[in-house]
Write a protein that holds these residues in place. Sequence first.
Motif, PDB file in Angstrom:
ATOM      1  N   ALA C 180      38.042  65.790  33.876  1.00 54.82           N
ATOM      2  CA  ALA C 180      36.722  65.164  33.787  1.00 54.82           C
ATOM      3  C   ALA C 180      36.784  63.667  34.076  1.00 54.82           C
ATOM      4  CB  ALA C 180      36.140  65.393  32.393  1.00 54.82           C
ATOM      5  N   GLY C 181      38.002  63.162  34.247  1.00 53.44           N
ATOM      6  CA  GLY C 181      38.145  61.724  34.506  1.00 53.44           C
ATOM      7  C   GLY C 181      37.703  60.876  33.333  1.00 53.44           C
ATOM      8  N   GLU C 182      37.941  61.361  32.122  1.00 53.72           N
ATOM      9  CA  GLU C 182      37.511  60.608  30.947  1.00 53.72           C
ATOM     10  C   GLU C 182      38.645  60.468  29.938  1.00 53.72           C
ATOM     11  OE1 GLU C 182      33.438  61.199  29.164  1.00 53.72           O
ATOM     12  OE2 GLU C 182      34.649  61.633  27.381  1.00 53.72           O
ATOM     13  N   ALA C 183      38.707  59.308  29.325  1.00 50.85           N
ATOM     14  CA  ALA C 183      39.685  59.079  28.263  1.00 50.85           C
ATOM     15  C   ALA C 183      38.990  58.370  27.110  1.00 50.85           C
ATOM     16  CB  ALA C 183      40.850  58.238  28.783  1.00 50.85           C
ATOM     17  N   ARG C 184      39.333  58.816  25.888  1.00 51.27           N
ATOM     18  CA  ARG C 184      38.828  58.147  24.685  1.00 51.27           C
ATOM     19  C   ARG C 184      40.017  57.581  23.930  1.00 51.27           C
ATOM     20  NH1 ARG C 184      33.811  59.322  22.586  1.00 51.27           N
ATOM     21  NH2 ARG C 184      32.566  60.499  24.076  1.00 51.27           N
ATOM     22  N   GLY C 185      39.978  56.311  23.681  1.00 48.35           N
ATOM     23  CA  GLY C 185      41.083  55.685  22.975  1.00 48.35           C
ATOM     24  C   GLY C 185      40.588  54.544  22.115  1.00 48.35           C
ATOM     25  N   GLU C 186      41.467  53.581  21.952  1.00 50.93           N
ATOM     26  CA  GLU C 186      41.171  52.495  21.023  1.00 50.93           C
ATOM     27  C   GLU C 186      41.839  51.225  21.532  1.00 50.93           C
ATOM     28  OE1 GLU C 186      41.939  53.654  16.914  1.00 50.93           O
ATOM     29  OE2 GLU C 186      42.398  51.574  16.401  1.00 50.93           O
ATOM     30  N   ALA C 196      42.297  43.038  26.647  1.00 51.15           N
ATOM     31  CA  ALA C 196      42.113  44.057  25.604  1.00 51.15           C
ATOM     32  C   ALA C 196      42.976  45.260  25.960  1.00 51.15           C
ATOM     33  CB  ALA C 196      40.644  44.453  25.509  1.00 51.15           C
ATOM     34  N   ILE C 197      44.042  45.434  25.199  1.00 46.18           N
ATOM     35  CA  ILE C 197      45.047  46.452  25.504  1.00 46.18           C
ATOM     36  C   ILE C 197      44.725  47.716  24.715  1.00 46.18           C
ATOM     37  CG2 ILE C 197      47.509  47.004  25.388  1.00 46.18           C
ATOM     38  CD1 ILE C 197      47.959  43.882  25.460  1.00 46.18           C
ATOM     39  N   THR C 198      44.513  48.811  25.438  1.00 44.41           N
ATOM     40  CA  THR C 198      44.148  50.071  24.799  1.00 44.41           C
ATOM     41  C   THR C 198      45.383  50.952  24.618  1.00 44.41           C
ATOM     42  OG1 THR C 198      43.827  51.442  26.759  1.00 44.41           O
ATOM     43  CG2 THR C 198      42.023  49.956  26.166  1.00 44.41           C
ATOM     44  N   ASN C 199      45.177  52.070  23.968  1.00 44.79           N
ATOM     45  CA  ASN C 199      46.264  53.042  23.826  1.00 44.79           C
ATOM     46  C   ASN C 199      46.198  54.135  24.894  1.00 44.79           C
ATOM     47  OD1 ASN C 199      43.953  54.243  22.887  1.00 44.79           O
ATOM     48  ND2 ASN C 199      44.922  55.229  21.121  1.00 44.79           N
ATOM     49  N   VAL C 200      45.359  53.974  25.901  1.00 46.99           N
ATOM     50  CA  VAL C 200      45.257  54.970  26.980  1.00 46.99           C
ATOM     51  C   VAL C 200      46.397  54.738  27.966  1.00 46.99           C
ATOM     52  CG1 VAL C 200      43.821  55.858  28.858  1.00 46.99           C
ATOM     53  CG2 VAL C 200      42.751  55.082  26.714  1.00 46.99           C
ATOM     54  N   PRO C 201      47.199  55.754  28.222  1.00 44.87           N
ATOM     55  CA  PRO C 201      48.351  55.548  29.100  1.00 44.87           C
ATOM     56  C   PRO C 201      47.913  55.177  30.512  1.00 44.87           C
ATOM     57  CG  PRO C 201      48.056  57.887  28.601  1.00 44.87           C
ATOM     58  CD  PRO C 201      47.103  57.139  27.726  1.00 44.87           C
ATOM     59  N   GLY C 202      48.717  54.331  31.137  1.00 49.84           N
ATOM     60  CA  GLY C 202      48.404  53.854  32.475  1.00 49.84           C
ATOM     61  C   GLY C 202      48.246  54.971  33.488  1.00 49.84           C
ATOM     62  N   SER C 203      48.898  56.091  33.222  1.00 50.05           N
ATOM     63  CA  SER C 203      48.818  57.205  34.173  1.00 50.05           C
ATOM     64  C   SER C 203      47.377  57.670  34.380  1.00 50.05           C
ATOM     65  CB  SER C 203      49.681  58.377  33.680  1.00 50.05           C
ATOM     66  OG  SER C 203      49.271  58.759  32.383  1.00 50.05           O
ATOM     67  N   PHE C 204      46.493  57.371  33.440  1.00 47.68           N
ATOM     68  CA  PHE C 204      45.078  57.726  33.595  1.00 47.68           C
ATOM     69  C   PHE C 204      44.492  57.104  34.860  1.00 47.68           C
ATOM     70  CE2 PHE C 204      40.550  56.705  32.763  1.00 47.68           C
ATOM     71  CZ  PHE C 204      40.047  57.997  32.688  1.00 47.68           C
ATOM     72  N   LEU C 205      45.047  55.977  35.277  1.00 45.34           N
ATOM     73  CA  LEU C 205      44.515  55.279  36.457  1.00 45.34           C
ATOM     74  C   LEU C 205      45.274  55.603  37.736  1.00 45.34           C
ATOM     75  CD1 LEU C 205      43.799  51.720  34.942  1.00 45.34           C
ATOM     76  CD2 LEU C 205      42.194  53.621  35.248  1.00 45.34           C
ATOM     77  N   ASP C 206      46.250  56.523  37.652  1.00 47.90           N
ATOM     78  CA  ASP C 206      47.043  56.842  38.855  1.00 47.90           C
ATOM     79  C   ASP C 206      46.134  57.218  40.022  1.00 47.90           C
ATOM     80  OD1 ASP C 206      49.434  56.343  37.688  1.00 47.90           O
ATOM     81  OD2 ASP C 206      50.046  58.438  37.456  1.00 47.90           O
ATOM     82  N   GLY C 207      46.366  56.577  41.149  1.00 46.21           N
ATOM     83  CA  GLY C 207      45.643  56.918  42.361  1.00 46.21           C
ATOM     84  C   GLY C 207      44.209  56.424  42.391  1.00 46.21           C
ATOM     85  N   ARG C 208      43.831  55.593  41.429  1.00 43.44           N
ATOM     86  CA  ARG C 208      42.442  55.128  41.388  1.00 43.44           C
ATOM     87  C   ARG C 208      42.257  53.668  41.786  1.00 43.44           C
ATOM     88  NH1 ARG C 208      39.083  57.706  36.416  1.00 43.44           N
ATOM     89  NH2 ARG C 208      39.998  59.789  36.505  1.00 43.44           N
ATOM     90  N   VAL C 218      30.469  49.762  30.753  1.00 38.99           N
ATOM     91  CA  VAL C 218      30.555  48.542  31.565  1.00 38.99           C
ATOM     92  C   VAL C 218      31.451  48.815  32.775  1.00 38.99           C
ATOM     93  CG1 VAL C 218      31.306  46.137  31.593  1.00 38.99           C
ATOM     94  CG2 VAL C 218      30.285  47.095  29.514  1.00 38.99           C
ATOM     95  N   SER C 219      30.965  48.557  33.968  1.00 35.68           N
ATOM     96  CA  SER C 219      31.706  48.887  35.191  1.00 35.68           C
ATOM     97  C   SER C 219      32.691  47.795  35.582  1.00 35.68           C
ATOM     98  CB  SER C 219      30.737  49.073  36.360  1.00 35.68           C
ATOM     99  OG  SER C 219      29.899  50.167  36.113  1.00 35.68           O
ATOM    100  N   ALA C 220      33.830  48.239  36.117  1.00 37.19           N
ATOM    101  CA  ALA C 220      34.812  47.278  36.627  1.00 37.19           C
ATOM    102  C   ALA C 220      35.738  48.016  37.580  1.00 37.19           C
ATOM    103  CB  ALA C 220      35.607  46.670  35.478  1.00 37.19           C
ATOM    104  N   PRO C 221      36.266  47.304  38.564  1.00 33.62           N
ATOM    105  CA  PRO C 221      37.184  47.960  39.503  1.00 33.62           C
ATOM    106  C   PRO C 221      38.582  48.107  38.909  1.00 33.62           C
ATOM    107  CG  PRO C 221      36.919  45.656  40.092  1.00 33.62           C
ATOM    108  CD  PRO C 221      35.988  45.907  38.935  1.00 33.62           C
ATOM    109  N   VAL C 222      39.263  49.154  39.363  1.00 29.11           N
ATOM    110  CA  VAL C 222      40.675  49.330  39.026  1.00 29.11           C
ATOM    111  C   VAL C 222      41.492  48.535  40.040  1.00 29.11           C
ATOM    112  CG1 VAL C 222      42.546  51.004  38.791  1.00 29.11           C
ATOM    113  CG2 VAL C 222      40.211  51.622  38.101  1.00 29.11           C
ATOM    114  N   THR C 223      42.317  47.612  39.560  1.00 32.55           N
ATOM    115  CA  THR C 223      43.116  46.798  40.479  1.00 32.55           C
ATOM    116  C   THR C 223      44.562  46.762  40.000  1.00 32.55           C
ATOM    117  OG1 THR C 223      43.030  44.641  39.372  1.00 32.55           O
ATOM    118  CG2 THR C 223      41.097  45.269  40.670  1.00 32.55           C
TER     119      THR C 223
END
Lengths: 269, 269, 269
Positions: C180-186, C196-208, C218-223
């Motif tokens: 679903a392309g969604e992650a819930r963390g803290e 702001a460092i979250t607990n969502v692993p970086g792999s969530f952004l692989d290829g994005r 709030v929208s922002a680009p993955v860079t």
Amino acid sequence: MITLASDFGSPYPAAMKGVVLQRSDARLVDVAHDLPRQDVRAAAFWCRETLPYFPPAVHLVVVDPGVGTDRDALVVRVGEHALVAPDNGVSLPVAREIASEVSEAAPDVECFRYDYDDPASSTFHGRDVFAPAAAAVHEVGVDALETLDAVSLVESVVPDGSPESVVDCRFPEPTVDSGAGEARGEVLVVDDFGNAITNVPGSFLDGRAGEIVEVNGVSAPVTTAFADVDAGERLVTVGSHGFVECDVNRGRGDEAFGLAPGDEVVLAG
Amino acid sequence: MITLASDFGSPYPAAMKGVVLQRSDARLVDVAHDLPRQDVRAAAFWCRETLPYFPPAVHLVVVDPGVGTDRDALVVRVGEHALVAPDNGVSLPVAREIASEVSEAAPDVECFRYDYDDPASSTFHGRDVFAPAAAAVHEVGVDALETLDAVSLVESVVPDGSPESVVDCRFPEPTVDSGAGEARGEVLVVDDFGNAITNVPGSFLDGRAGEIVEVNGVSAPVTTAFADVDAGERLVTVGSHGFVECDVNRGRGDEAFGLAPGDEVVLAG
Amino acid sequence: MITLASDFGSPYPAAMKGVVLQRSDARLVDVAHDLPRQDVRAAAFWCRETLPYFPPAVHLVVVDPGVGTDRDALVVRVGEHALVAPDNGVSLPVAREIASEVSEAAPDVECFRYDYDDPASSTFHGRDVFAPAAAAVHEVGVDALETLDAVSLVESVVPDGSPESVVDCRFPEPTVDSGAGEARGEVLVVDDFGNAITNVPGSFLDGRAGEIVEVNGVSAPVTTAFADVDAGERLVTVGSHGFVECDVNRGRGDEAFGLAPGDEVVLAG
């Protein structure tokens, strides 16, 4: 000896220290880790005002707004010192200063590129690129740094020269009209005391101790000691870097004179 | 070993370190460079609370509101320690404390003047006067410091005595009426946690754990641990320096009790 | 080598250093003394992100909201490292991380109690308990620490295990739905840059890289680099710790995204 300077605050510098200490037994000396954030010119200023006081060392300097882009990593050698830093100009002013202080023939400023593999992170090259590079340069020796496979000479610059192939950083030049008793310059940095440090050379105040000068229209006496005026009072003096600075005894000059880094200053009177 | 303490913030201490390292291989240990600015009494307090824990060392202490005036540079020797500092009293309380902790006959506190030539700056004697002096004392050895040409004995003071020819610093004395259960004192410093540290000796609270006392009319329990009260609640305890302090668990005592350095405190109850 | 980390600010760490140096010639390396105050989870996070980069060492970690209560002092040994800290969980995450980085069979995490006599203060066990303990462990050697009389094994835990008899610290686990392309963390911590460092692993952004994601709407680009967006603009990237972080190029991500430590983050898109 390896000195460390960055704008990383805390605790990221600890990771850099750990990485260095995995690879080297060098003495580590913290210079500052609260350099004005991502402000290459201010970092270059503070490196120039601190690093030349050290004995020969490898100086790790990481103020790196371009981290993760394709900007190069540099090693700048001058005499027995080496500066390991991003290719953004931060190490050039201090390299020229160190060259100028060598009493015999001033050495050239040699700029080397340091090639690095894809680092573990794209945001913390201080830990992943520059700390290993500084340790490698220290271990092989500054004299022999070109024997490192990762290192290749980009260009060698005469002591006060400007490089063509790497990024330079030059501070703005003031205009001093001693006859008219006027100088136009700029606030380079504000230090932790709140002293507003300009680029006007201290010689502008030669022979004026006790006189009143105007800074952008604000009057203050020229003194040699803070305590020459009462607490809370403005003064203009020659700072420890040799530049005119606008200060307050036991207070903040930046606030009292209304000055911030980059502001124009007109000294008159 | 050379310890370094100042109110210079950052990055000026780096220039001092470089100057020392040009002249000495000593281990350097930073004590603090954010001592309360130009506040000699607070600096004297913090030196007394930290430096006696060190093994014999040369302690460079530069809180120097009189920089550039004709105040002297001092070297104060007590046992195997030497304190290098401006003649403004900052090194006397710690010297007396170190003397008092020697188990046999307490050593005298010997105050030497350190003569210096016209320094490079009138505003940064930490770099231009005191750092070279500390390195020189370290290199010749604390035992032999009077063999330095620049050094001359001003006076030697009995362990708890006050010097006559150099500036002293004494903390205010509280008035403790144990019978009436009342003490009048003063806030000496507020630490980084916000704890308001008074000059009332901890013995005032002996046997009162669990009781309620009033601080300037504000009630709080006497506890031995912060966690003895809920987060955000006031407490009164004996701090690590042996004085009564007014604190908040996980909060700032200075704000909760309305106390700042120099304020009078009346403890009752 | 002894590293030092605390939430003591300044100048209390100097007393700890003095105490250590009275007992040991170890090299001292400051990690940080401005860890988020009395915040064990944040301190555990920063220890995990910095201490594993060091060569084998004794790591003194004092974030100790329970000081003066009957909480134990611990020495946690993992491979050639030892962590000396209060029994509040602060040393467990880093111990597991160090264990996981050993290339052969990961070592157990051994938890020892360090018995101490009534200390000089009830509020500064960093100076009176943990610093002497760290020096003692260093002097006897991490390998041989159980030969110290004060030390007794409480339990030995498999590399990724949780202890039963000492306090643990676990970071919250995010929920990642890659389909679903969604992650819930803290938000775990906000660093000095305002990232702001979250607990969502970086792999969530692989290829994005280059895509737009939403952080709590709030929208922002993955860079991959801060400089991939203009100064002042938001970005989402994989930080140097391997987690998703919400940043601003040359600005503060926490403010721009409205995030503070402990806040829930929903990443989508």
